[in-house]
Scaffold this active site. Sequence first.
Site, PDB file in Angstrom:
ATOM      1  N   LYS A 139       0.831  -1.195   0.000  1.00  0.00           N
ATOM      2  CA  LYS A 139       0.000   0.000   0.000  1.00  0.00           C
ATOM      3  C   LYS A 139       0.876   1.260   0.000  1.00  0.00           C
ATOM      4  O   LYS A 139       2.064   1.203   0.320  1.00  0.00           O
ATOM      5  CB  LYS A 139      -0.955  -0.024   1.210  1.00  0.00           C
ATOM      6  CG  LYS A 139      -1.778  -1.316   1.307  1.00  0.00           C
ATOM      7  CD  LYS A 139      -2.801  -1.459   0.179  1.00  0.00           C
ATOM      8  CE  LYS A 139      -3.284  -2.876  -0.086  1.00  0.00           C
ATOM      9  NZ  LYS A 139      -4.192  -3.467   0.866  1.00  0.00           N
TER      10      LYS A 139
HETATM   11  C1  LIG Z   1      -5.072  -4.640   1.224  1.00  0.00           C
HETATM   12  C2  LIG Z   1      -6.555  -4.592   1.259  1.00  0.00           C
HETATM   13  C3  LIG Z   1      -7.292  -4.938   2.408  1.00  0.00           C
HETATM   14  C4  LIG Z   1      -6.662  -5.591   3.606  1.00  0.00           C
HETATM   15  O1  LIG Z   1      -5.660  -4.877   4.224  1.00  0.00           O
HETATM   16  P1  LIG Z   1      -4.564  -5.688   5.105  1.00  0.00           P
HETATM   17  O2  LIG Z   1      -3.817  -4.584   5.779  1.00  0.00           O
HETATM   18  O3  LIG Z   1      -3.725  -6.471   4.163  1.00  0.00           O
HETATM   19  O4  LIG Z   1      -5.308  -6.537   6.061  1.00  0.00           O
HETATM   20  C5  LIG Z   1      -8.660  -4.755   2.402  1.00  0.00           C
HETATM   21  N1  LIG Z   1      -9.283  -4.281   1.310  1.00  0.00           N
HETATM   22  C6  LIG Z   1      -8.638  -3.949   0.182  1.00  0.00           C
HETATM   23  C7  LIG Z   1      -9.409  -3.403  -0.978  1.00  0.00           C
HETATM   24  C8  LIG Z   1      -7.249  -4.115   0.111  1.00  0.00           C
HETATM   25  O5  LIG Z   1      -6.614  -3.802  -1.025  1.00  0.00           O
END
Ligand SMILES: *Cc1c(COP(=O)(O)O)cnc(C)c1O
Length: 378
Positions: A187
């Site tokens: 992210k």
């Molecule tokens: C990455 C992601 C998540 C989950 O986040 P984590 O920190 O990996 O638990 C949830 N929704 C979307 C759309 C994502 O891209």
Amino acid sequence: MSTPFSIPLTDVKVPEEDVQAVLACLEEGWLTMGPRTQAFEAAFAEWTGASHAVAVASGTAALHLALLAAGVGPGDEVIVPAFTFVATAAAARYCGAEAILADVRSPLEPTLDVLDVASRISPRTKAVVAVHFAGYAADMVALRGLCGDRGLVLIEDCAQAVGALCADETPVGLAGDIGCFSFFSKKQLCVGEGGMVATAHEEYAAKVRSLRSHAMTSVTWDRHRGHAESYDIVDVGFNYRLDEPRAALGLARLPRLDADLEARREGVRTYRRLLADVPGVELPWTDEDVERATHFAFCILLPDRGTRDAVRDALAADGIQTTWYPSLTYFTEYESHGRRPVSEEVADRHVALPLSASMVPGDIETVVERLGVALADV
Ligand SMILES: *Cc1c(COP(=O)(O)O)cnc(C)c1O
């Protein structure tokens, strides 16, 4: 990190100042949720403009606690897009609720189709989770209208969209009732694993704060400082705490986030300029949307799945890493939900090309050139 790809999908840079921030935290010796987590929450709240920001262990934990704070429980239904990462749907199911998969608008705008959401509302529907796919905001104005009229809680999955703006310029995470962020490695603001819940509502923030640490009435840091001797348990909570080294990393990286997002945006502008006239390539969203988005990924549309897969193979052979995001209806666990034609069309036709804040224009030119060659060959 080394990879078999000469141009990887994403590249995480950890400069010396980040290393020093984590080192200082380790040397001080307080490792679980404490002052750095509080400081990270305060800095994130200020950066986003949220009244309340509560740090948690992951974006998935943020979604789970947001839904619990919204009162979602067994027998309820939560509407989520079929075109999302599975965590969005799984979070509803952790609460004992059913995830109802709605379709997305079009391959060119693959976020929730408000009319399809409306058609799936039942007396059991409690909440809608809007996903801001690839850093582009969903149609929050229309969703807010719908959820307001029908008495539904509107939650935003901002895992891919930190810093993005909605069409009316409202920052994502503040356009609905509760916003959920992820700091996973891929992210835009990454610390490895971590998440944040942002909200304007004090009661939602208090519930999330309580549930992230076993619904205990005092946390370890308070007791360490002599502010509390013991505690009561007032609900079934979880261990969804963020730890201090990750909070230290988040605090060190947050001041660079605006520049990183602008670098991603500039990469996307370059890609779109170079790809504008390439036959067989369609660009999702508009140039105007690009300016409000924060570009978790750069996706293009190709004519069909066969072409997409052949192009991906050709790029991989050239050392260029790509990916694509499936529709939840393609997974065994969600197969019984039936078809969602638009989610499946976008899943089949898109490819995400390499993009990161540190990517150089020469690499983008190479990707576009190899893509052109691959397309001419299929
Ligand atoms: C990455 C992601 C998540 C989950 O986040 P984590 O920190 O990996 O638990 C949830 N929704 C979307 C759309 C994502 O891209």
